[in-house]
Design an enzyme around this catalytic site. Sequence first.
Site, PDB file in Angstrom:
ATOM      1  N   LYS A 127       0.829  -1.214   0.000  1.00  0.00           N
ATOM      2  CA  LYS A 127       0.000   0.000   0.000  1.00  0.00           C
ATOM      3  C   LYS A 127       0.861   1.260   0.000  1.00  0.00           C
ATOM      4  O   LYS A 127       0.600   2.194  -0.745  1.00  0.00           O
ATOM      5  CB  LYS A 127      -0.915   0.038   1.234  1.00  0.00           C
ATOM      6  CG  LYS A 127      -1.933  -1.074   1.306  1.00  0.00           C
ATOM      7  CD  LYS A 127      -2.881  -0.857   2.478  1.00  0.00           C
ATOM      8  CE  LYS A 127      -2.192  -0.844   3.834  1.00  0.00           C
ATOM      9  NZ  LYS A 127      -1.648  -2.148   4.240  1.00  0.00           N
TER      10      LYS A 127
ATOM     11  N   ARG B 133     -10.004   0.442   8.452  1.00  0.00           N
ATOM     12  CA  ARG B 133      -9.633  -0.953   8.688  1.00  0.00           C
ATOM     13  C   ARG B 133     -10.806  -1.814   9.111  1.00  0.00           C
ATOM     14  O   ARG B 133     -10.706  -3.034   9.118  1.00  0.00           O
ATOM     15  CB  ARG B 133      -8.579  -1.033   9.796  1.00  0.00           C
ATOM     16  CG  ARG B 133      -7.242  -0.531   9.348  1.00  0.00           C
ATOM     17  CD  ARG B 133      -6.184  -0.865  10.355  1.00  0.00           C
ATOM     18  NE  ARG B 133      -4.915  -0.300   9.910  1.00  0.00           N
ATOM     19  CZ  ARG B 133      -3.769  -0.477  10.523  1.00  0.00           C
ATOM     20  NH1 ARG B 133      -3.707  -1.225  11.596  1.00  0.00           N
ATOM     21  NH2 ARG B 133      -2.672   0.070  10.055  1.00  0.00           N
TER      22      ARG B 133
ATOM     23  N   ARG C  45      12.357  -5.524   6.957  1.00  0.00           N
ATOM     24  CA  ARG C  45      12.487  -4.065   6.932  1.00  0.00           C
ATOM     25  C   ARG C  45      13.292  -3.570   8.143  1.00  0.00           C
ATOM     26  O   ARG C  45      13.150  -4.082   9.241  1.00  0.00           O
ATOM     27  CB  ARG C  45      11.100  -3.437   6.937  1.00  0.00           C
ATOM     28  CG  ARG C  45      11.122  -1.945   6.719  1.00  0.00           C
ATOM     29  CD  ARG C  45       9.916  -1.456   5.973  1.00  0.00           C
ATOM     30  NE  ARG C  45       8.665  -1.678   6.681  1.00  0.00           N
ATOM     31  CZ  ARG C  45       7.473  -1.361   6.182  1.00  0.00           C
ATOM     32  NH1 ARG C  45       7.373  -0.847   4.979  1.00  0.00           N
ATOM     33  NH2 ARG C  45       6.379  -1.582   6.872  1.00  0.00           N
TER      34      ARG C  45
END
Length: 216
Positions: A13, A88, A127
């Site tokens: 996203k 969400r 990450r």
Amino acid sequence: MLIIMLGAPGAGKGTVSAILTREFGIPQISTGDILRGEVKKGSDLGKKADEYMKTGKLVPDDIIMGCVEARLAIDDCKGGAILDGFPRTIPQADALKALLTKMGLKLDAVVNLEAPEELLIRRLTSRRTCANPSCQAIYNIYTRPPKNEGVCDICGSPVLQRDDETEEVIKNRLKIYRDTTLPLLDYYGREPVFFSLSCIDAGETVDEIKKKMKKG
Ligand SMILES: [Zn+2]
């Protein structure tokens, strides 16, 4: 131009939104970024939000909706915005619908990005983020490692795994996503502006989004 980007954490996203931001000249609004900003500032809202985020839990709606409304009211959103990972849940979607009506805005697209769970876990646990608050450069141990392991290329600060990106917290976030967000696909699935795409290459995904928006 108002676009909602849906998809599990790690589905792409943020990357897709960043490209759309440049192409349409509208800002990307991620509740995560807004909330982390509040945490960094040490505001009361930020302190409350931090307790939830540290353990991978969802931040309560009243905190989030307050942030989104304030953000959409800022001048740079006059031409629209990309809502990255928000709403969400169904209650948030209802609250957003009411907010958009109140503000005289309409949805141009609801994009759902799909990816297999294994890929999501791999992406998210790989990450690393620069610990310097004014840098926050993002690295990836597979695809974009810093030149010297654990050291930021830009500012030389330590490059660390964020508390909310450890495997345990990620798995918890994905479970929460499945339990609470999937009903949203039914909610928006009935709208003509909704479409679902897989995201392997962000550039190709953006081209597809633009094509589908033209058709609509
Ligand atoms: Zn740095």
